[in-house]
Design a protein around this motif. Structure first.
Motif, PDB file in Angstrom:
ATOM      1  N   TYR A  76       0.827  -1.215   0.000  1.00  0.00           N
ATOM      2  CA  TYR A  76       0.000   0.000   0.000  1.00  0.00           C
ATOM      3  C   TYR A  76       0.859   1.262   0.000  1.00  0.00           C
ATOM      4  CZ  TYR A  76      -4.073  -2.911   0.626  1.00  0.00           C
ATOM      5  OH  TYR A  76      -5.057  -3.843   0.429  1.00  0.00           O
ATOM      6  N   ARG A  99     -11.226   7.662   9.352  1.00  0.00           N
ATOM      7  CA  ARG A  99     -12.414   6.814   9.158  1.00  0.00           C
ATOM      8  C   ARG A  99     -13.583   7.365   9.982  1.00  0.00           C
ATOM      9  NH1 ARG A  99     -13.709   1.719   6.107  1.00  0.00           N
ATOM     10  NH2 ARG A  99     -15.793   1.399   6.850  1.00  0.00           N
ATOM     11  N   ARG A 334      -2.475  -8.294   2.901  1.00  0.00           N
ATOM     12  CA  ARG A 334      -2.245  -7.913   4.290  1.00  0.00           C
ATOM     13  C   ARG A 334      -0.879  -8.440   4.711  1.00  0.00           C
ATOM     14  NH1 ARG A 334      -5.814  -5.007   3.160  1.00  0.00           N
ATOM     15  NH2 ARG A 334      -7.827  -4.748   4.183  1.00  0.00           N
ATOM     16  N   HIS A 401     -11.477  -2.582   7.785  1.00  0.00           N
ATOM     17  CA  HIS A 401     -11.217  -1.835   6.547  1.00  0.00           C
ATOM     18  C   HIS A 401     -12.279  -2.088   5.479  1.00  0.00           C
ATOM     19  CE1 HIS A 401      -7.473   0.016   7.568  1.00  0.00           C
ATOM     20  NE2 HIS A 401      -6.929  -1.131   7.918  1.00  0.00           N
ATOM     21  N   CYS A 403     -14.968  -1.736   2.825  1.00  0.00           N
ATOM     22  CA  CYS A 403     -15.133  -0.567   1.959  1.00  0.00           C
ATOM     23  C   CYS A 403     -16.076   0.466   2.599  1.00  0.00           C
ATOM     24  CB  CYS A 403     -15.714  -1.031   0.632  1.00  0.00           C
ATOM     25  SG  CYS A 403     -16.135   0.329  -0.456  1.00  0.00           S
TER      26      CYS A 403
HETATM   27  C1  HEM Z   1     -18.042  -1.580  -6.801  1.00  0.00           C
HETATM   28  C2  HEM Z   1     -17.459  -0.644  -6.150  1.00  0.00           C
HETATM   29  C3  HEM Z   1     -16.444  -0.828  -5.058  1.00  0.00           C
HETATM   30  C4  HEM Z   1     -15.700  -1.926  -4.712  1.00  0.00           C
HETATM   31  C5  HEM Z   1     -15.694  -3.290  -5.372  1.00  0.00           C
HETATM   32  C6  HEM Z   1     -14.879  -1.545  -3.579  1.00  0.00           C
HETATM   33  C7  HEM Z   1     -14.016  -2.401  -2.920  1.00  0.00           C
HETATM   34  C8  HEM Z   1     -13.265  -2.035  -1.833  1.00  0.00           C
HETATM   35  C9  HEM Z   1     -12.382  -2.926  -1.111  1.00  0.00           C
HETATM   36  C10 HEM Z   1     -12.167  -4.396  -1.442  1.00  0.00           C
HETATM   37  C11 HEM Z   1     -11.793  -2.218  -0.127  1.00  0.00           C
HETATM   38  C12 HEM Z   1     -10.758  -2.731   0.873  1.00  0.00           C
HETATM   39  C13 HEM Z   1      -9.395  -2.553   0.271  1.00  0.00           C
HETATM   40  C14 HEM Z   1      -8.287  -2.937   1.189  1.00  0.00           C
HETATM   41  O1  HEM Z   1      -8.403  -2.847   2.395  1.00  0.00           O
HETATM   42  O2  HEM Z   1      -7.273  -3.286   0.685  1.00  0.00           O
HETATM   43  C15 HEM Z   1     -12.290  -0.873  -0.210  1.00  0.00           C
HETATM   44  C16 HEM Z   1     -11.896   0.146   0.610  1.00  0.00           C
HETATM   45  C17 HEM Z   1     -12.353   1.431   0.505  1.00  0.00           C
HETATM   46  N1  HEM Z   1     -13.321   1.892  -0.354  1.00  0.00           N
HETATM   47 FE1  HEM Z   1     -14.301   0.822  -1.736  1.00  0.00          FE
HETATM   48  N2  HEM Z   1     -15.127  -0.239  -3.284  1.00  0.00           N
HETATM   49  C18 HEM Z   1     -16.087   0.240  -4.133  1.00  0.00           C
HETATM   50  C19 HEM Z   1     -16.639   1.495  -4.146  1.00  0.00           C
HETATM   51  C20 HEM Z   1     -16.316   2.497  -3.274  1.00  0.00           C
HETATM   52  C21 HEM Z   1     -16.973   3.782  -3.211  1.00  0.00           C
HETATM   53  C22 HEM Z   1     -18.156   4.203  -4.068  1.00  0.00           C
HETATM   54  C23 HEM Z   1     -16.326   4.508  -2.249  1.00  0.00           C
HETATM   55  C24 HEM Z   1     -16.601   5.898  -1.742  1.00  0.00           C
HETATM   56  C25 HEM Z   1     -17.709   6.420  -1.611  1.00  0.00           C
HETATM   57  C26 HEM Z   1     -15.269   3.681  -1.713  1.00  0.00           C
HETATM   58  C27 HEM Z   1     -14.381   4.068  -0.747  1.00  0.00           C
HETATM   59  C28 HEM Z   1     -13.489   3.228  -0.133  1.00  0.00           C
HETATM   60  C29 HEM Z   1     -12.583   3.661   0.923  1.00  0.00           C
HETATM   61  C30 HEM Z   1     -12.444   5.060   1.470  1.00  0.00           C
HETATM   62  C31 HEM Z   1     -11.873   2.533   1.329  1.00  0.00           C
HETATM   63  C32 HEM Z   1     -10.837   2.426   2.428  1.00  0.00           C
HETATM   64  C33 HEM Z   1     -11.555   1.990   3.691  1.00  0.00           C
HETATM   65  C34 HEM Z   1     -10.694   1.902   4.921  1.00  0.00           C
HETATM   66  O3  HEM Z   1      -9.650   1.268   4.904  1.00  0.00           O
HETATM   67  O4  HEM Z   1     -11.103   2.448   5.926  1.00  0.00           O
HETATM   68  N3  HEM Z   1     -15.302   2.469  -2.351  1.00  0.00           N
HETATM   69  N4  HEM Z   1     -13.191  -0.786  -1.249  1.00  0.00           N
END
Ligand code: HEM
Length: 467
Positions: A76, A99, A334, A401, A403
């Motif tokens: 990352y 967060r 991870r 974490h 999403c």
């Molecule tokens: C189909 C759409 C989406 C998929 C498949 C997806 C998938 C993911 C996944 C798998 C993670 C975890 C990644 C990791 O920890 O390595 C993640 C984290 C995150 N996603 Fe999404 N996401 C999508 C849409 C969105 C949208 C629309 C937003 C914002 C509005 C968003 C914001 C975030 C954020 C900010 C994180 C970090 C969360 C954290 O660690 O606290 N994502 N997403």
């Protein structure tokens, strides 16, 4: 006694390990590892030994029962030159603070307000697509369309702003350049340092400069306005920064990083999922008809509202099936803090990189009937759901974490689909073979050229037939 190195299932080439295969043939490579049938498969990237977790029990271990022992991996850090320190690149207290600032903007009442903006944007963008296609009669690149609609929705809902046509397209060009460079760095055994003045690095820096300038303008314009005048995620992030450092010590870099991260995380993933959805609509016309009938019955000609979503189960199941077969976040990793001894005695040393891949687990024949087949109905059958392992489907990750935008993304997917199916028909150019490109997200290889035809209403068609 000489020290015996532990057996590595996929050692790859000396020094490089499997870096080249991961860069050029990642999906086949991961599938090969998964097909060994082993629950844990070891492989090398450069000199480092990594582990693919190939069973939903182990996914549960990483994201639930032992999540304290599994932190974001060092990979990352490779995103930081572009994304800086935002939710996706941080761990520990800084992550927790960001967060807790962003989370409330995704609760039910906020999502309800955002739904109206999503529906309006979807309606306008889809109508423009149909009009342009009807006037120009040229095939349309559906990835470009998906990019522009998801960027527009992200900007309207979370930042209460709209960009002019030319700026929007420049922004997504710049995003594309920046993200492609980050992808190259992600898997490389020896990533070139960014300060090396190569042609690609210069192009990348110009792109990031453009994005930063645009995002900073957005932030500065908002900072000047009275606090609380607008109620959106950008406002929450600015207020969070003021609460942390005081009104006179706003850390601009931190604001930039947080906003940019959300912009990238929110539009790149949904773009990929909408592009795949269009491909699935084109390949499975029977599902197009089902979704169209559902949308016309529930919504008629109206824009979708928050309360309508529960009445569109077929569209939701369709989008879930797209996320199962083509998970935008197809793999993420991870790092173990302490050694982990798995139930079968396998020892995962402290500091190891562990790869978890929705693309692999969500197609695993031991956990899915007809794993390679497109069958949204599987998400409608309650008995099937019971058979399904709860961690065999994790397109949004899980645990702390998980999403941030998972509910937002599901709403957005269903709303865009309901606009698309009511307005048009989308046909892949005959003879086109679409390959999956496992980059930062799993996308169809560009361009995804389709012909677009305005849709007749089902009852109009019937009337025409009767006449
Ligand atoms: C189909 C759409 C989406 C998929 C498949 C997806 C998938 C993911 C996944 C798998 C993670 C975890 C990644 C990791 O920890 O390595 C993640 C984290 C995150 N996603 Fe999404 N996401 C999508 C849409 C969105 C949208 C629309 C937003 C914002 C509005 C968003 C914001 C975030 C954020 C900010 C994180 C970090 C969360 C954290 O660690 O606290 N994502 N997403």
């Amino acid at each position: 006694m000489p020290h015996k190195s532990p057996h590595i299932d996929f050692p790859g080439q000396p020094l490089l390990g499997n870096a080249n295969r991961l860069l050029n043939d990642a999906l086949n490579f991961m599938s090969e590892m998964s097909n060994t049938g082993k629950k844990v498969v070891s492989f090398k990237i450069g000199r480092e030994t990594c582990y693919l977790y190939n069973h939903p029990d182990l996914i549960e271990r990483v994201y639930r029962s032992k999540q304290k022992n599994y932190e974001r991996s060092d990979y990352y850090d490779r995103l930081k030159p572009f994304l800086g320190e935002g939710l996706l690149t941080l761990e520990g207290p800084k992550w927790r603070q960001q967060r807790s600032v962003a989370q409330p903007s995704f609760k039910g009442s906020c999502l309800k307000e955002m739904t109206d903006q999503m529906a309006l944007s979807a309606d306008q963008n889809v109508k423009a697509l149909i009009n342009n296609a009807t006037n120009n009669k040229h095939p349309v690149d559906m990835i470009e369309f998906s990019l522009s609609i998801t960027l527009d929705i992200a900007l309207r809902t979370m930042f209460t702003t709209q960009l002019k046509e030319g700026v929007l397209s420049k922004l997504y060009d710049a995003m594309t350049v920046a993200l492609r460079e980050m992808e190259k760095k992600l898997w490389s055994a020896l990533p070139l340092p960014m300060w090396l003045p190569t042609k690609r690095h210069r192009r990348y820096k110009r792109a990031v400069g453009y994005i930063d300038e645009l995002v900073l303008d957005l932030i500065n314009e908002r900072v000047k306005r009275p606090r609380g005048e607008t109620n959106d995620l950008l406002e929450a992030i600015i207020q969070g920064e003021i609460d942390l450092n005081g009104k006179n010590n706003i850390d601009q870099q931190s604001l930039l990083d947080q906003v940019k991260l959300i912009l990238v995380a929110s539009h790149e993933t949904v773009t990929s999922s909408i592009s795949w959805s269009l491909l699935c609509l084109s390949k499975h016309p029977e599902w197009h008809t089902k979704l169209k009938t559902e949308a016309e019955t529930v919504l008629g000609d109206n824009l979708a509202g928050f309360d309508d979503i529960a009445n569109l189960p077929l569209s939701k199941a369709f989008f879930e099936e797209v996320l199962r077969l083509y998970p935008a976040a197809w793999s993420f990793s991870r790092k173990t803090i302490d050694e982990d001894v798995l139930d079968d005695g396998t020892v995962i040393p402290a500091g190891s990189t562990v790869v978890t891949a929705p693309y692999i687990i969500q197609r695993h024949p031991d956990f899915w009937h007809n794993p390679e087949g497109f069958d949204p109905a599987r998400f409608l059958k309650s008995d099937d759901k019971l058979q399904q392992h709860p961690f065999a489907f994790f397109p949004f990750a899980a645990g702390k974490h998980v999403c941030l935008g998972n509910r937002f993304a599901m709403l957005e997917g269903v709303i865009i689909l309901s606009s698309l199916v009511r307005a048009g028909e989308y046909h892949l150019l005959p003879g086109t073979h679409v390959e999956a490109e496992p980059a930062m997200t799993l996308r169809p290889k560009a361009p995804l050229l389709m012909t677009v035809h305005p849709q007749q209403k089902i009852d109009q068609k019937k009337q025409a037939g009767a006449a």
